[in-house]
Design an enzyme around this catalytic site. Structure first.
Site, short mmCIF file in Angstrom:
data_model
loop_
_atom_site.label_atom_id
_atom_site.label_comp_id
_atom_site.label_asym_id
_atom_site.label_seq_id
_atom_site.Cartn_x
_atom_site.Cartn_y
_atom_site.Cartn_z
N THR A 172 -10.22 12.24 7.41
CA THR A 172 -8.79 11.95 7.50
C THR A 172 -8.04 13.28 7.63
O THR A 172 -8.64 14.35 7.70
CB THR A 172 -8.29 11.21 6.25
OG1 THR A 172 -8.33 12.10 5.13
CG2 THR A 172 -9.15 9.99 5.96
N ASP A 226 8.81 7.20 -2.18
CA ASP A 226 8.25 8.47 -2.66
C ASP A 226 7.83 8.23 -4.10
O ASP A 226 8.67 7.91 -4.95
CB ASP A 226 9.32 9.57 -2.58
CG ASP A 226 8.78 10.95 -2.97
OD1 ASP A 226 7.76 11.02 -3.69
OD2 ASP A 226 9.40 11.96 -2.58
N ILE A 230 0.85 -1.19 0.00
CA ILE A 230 0.00 0.00 0.00
C ILE A 230 0.88 1.24 0.00
O ILE A 230 1.64 1.46 0.94
CB ILE A 230 -0.92 0.05 1.24
CG1 ILE A 230 -1.72 -1.24 1.38
CG2 ILE A 230 -1.85 1.25 1.18
CD1 ILE A 230 -2.49 -1.34 2.69
N LYS A 252 -6.97 13.04 -10.68
CA LYS A 252 -7.67 11.80 -10.33
C LYS A 252 -8.48 11.26 -11.51
O LYS A 252 -8.57 10.05 -11.73
CB LYS A 252 -8.58 12.05 -9.13
CG LYS A 252 -7.84 12.29 -7.83
CD LYS A 252 -7.02 11.08 -7.42
CE LYS A 252 -6.43 11.23 -6.03
NZ LYS A 252 -5.70 10.03 -5.59
N ASN A 279 -2.43 4.25 -3.25
CA ASN A 279 -3.21 5.14 -2.40
C ASN A 279 -2.55 6.50 -2.20
O ASN A 279 -3.23 7.49 -1.95
CB ASN A 279 -3.43 4.48 -1.04
CG ASN A 279 -3.96 5.44 0.00
OD1 ASN A 279 -5.13 5.82 -0.03
ND2 ASN A 279 -3.10 5.85 0.92
N THR A 309 3.92 2.04 2.77
CA THR A 309 5.06 2.89 2.41
C THR A 309 4.84 4.30 2.93
O THR A 309 3.72 4.74 3.18
CB THR A 309 5.28 2.96 0.88
OG1 THR A 309 4.29 3.83 0.29
CG2 THR A 309 5.21 1.60 0.23
N TYR A 341 -6.97 18.86 -8.80
CA TYR A 341 -7.21 17.59 -8.13
C TYR A 341 -8.18 16.73 -8.94
O TYR A 341 -7.93 15.54 -9.17
CB TYR A 341 -7.79 17.85 -6.73
CG TYR A 341 -7.95 16.59 -5.91
CD1 TYR A 341 -6.85 15.95 -5.38
CD2 TYR A 341 -9.21 16.04 -5.68
CE1 TYR A 341 -7.00 14.78 -4.63
CE2 TYR A 341 -9.38 14.89 -4.93
CZ TYR A 341 -8.26 14.26 -4.40
OH TYR A 341 -8.41 13.11 -3.68
#
Length: 267
Positions: free
Chosen positions: A177, A50, A7, A146, A77, A32, A142
């Protein structure tokens, strides 16, 4: 034998929730982070990665293979938010967003495909966003980054099916989050033509995140996708109205949908 899962961006937020959920279900999970040494509470190993640095991507994947002998699932992710009037977002921040949200996942995919091809099996899950299905005011970059990843997934699925590899998108809505604190906000410029409206929009966007769903919902959805023999191309996870907004965009005339969005954001 438990499935081996990698992930990206697994040290916080949605990535951490997914990792913890899968770990509890018996999966062998590797997460990660750009700075894993700063994280002391992870229940699964964190590797240095990264997504803007191909060398760290290769090293992380090599470590997983060396330790576990395979990679069954990759969850792309890692990502960053960005807000602002397009006219006032510095070009370097636009490029950085695409490096992280679009080119980064592509580099991870390119690095892991040879291993999955050798295994004759594998699943790649790209975490996109419901925002990627529509151009949202003051979130244009953004939405674009995406949305681009959504389309790449559609094409790549057809290219790698012959190797037994499956790829799918999971588009979350707003979840509670720390993404708001980590996203890049173009500064509010006093006297700018966008000053008043953008200032109000920032407050609205942050409130949406604070009032968002429990990340455990995303973790559960990803777990169910991994269990599927033939995953769908697209999944949406979030509040009903956020998912329904995609349906409305599909069926309504463009200008009608635009008016609905502008009304929603008080523009």
């Amino acid at each position: 034998m438990s499935k081996v899962v990698l992930i990206t961006g697994g040290s916080s937020g949605i990535g951490k929730s997914i990792g913890e959920f899968l770990h509890q279900k018996g999966f062998t999970v590797y997460g990660t982070s750009r700075n894993p040494e700063r994280i002391s509470d992870s229940v699964f190993p964190l590797l240095t990665l990264d997504v803007r640095d191909t060398e760290t991507i290769k090293n992380a994947i090599d470590q997983v293979i060396a330790r576990s002998g395979r990679i069954d699932v990759v969850i792309n992710n890692a990502g960053v938010g960005i807000t602002g009037p397009l006219e006032e977002i510095p070009s370097k921040e636009i490029k950085n967003n695409f490096e992280t949200n679009f080119f980064g996942p592509i580099e991870v995919i390119k690095a892991v495909l040879p291993q999955m091809r050798a295994q004759k099996t594998g699943l790649i899950i790209n975490v996109t966003s419901i925002a990627g299905y529509m151009g949202l005011p003051y979130r244009s970059i953004y939405s674009a980054s995406k949305g681009a990843l959504e389309l790449v997934t559609e094409a790549l699925r057809m290219e790698v099916k012959q190797f037994g590899i499956q790829i799918t998108n999971v588009a979350p809505g707003d979840f509670a989050t720390n993404i708001a604190s980590g996203r890049y906000h173009a500064p509010i410029i006093l006297g700018s033509a966008y000053e008043k409206v953008y200032s109000k929009m920032l407050q609205t966007m942050d409130a949406h995140v604070d009032e968002g769903s429990d990340p455990l919902e995303m973790a559960s959805a990803v777990y169910l996708i991994i269990q599927k023999e033939n995953p769908k191309i697209h999944y949406k996870v979030g509040a009903f109205m956020q998912k329904f907004s995609i349906v409305l965009k599909r069926i309504l005339p463009d200008k009608v949908y635009e008016k609905i969005l502008m009304s929603h954001y008080n523009l």
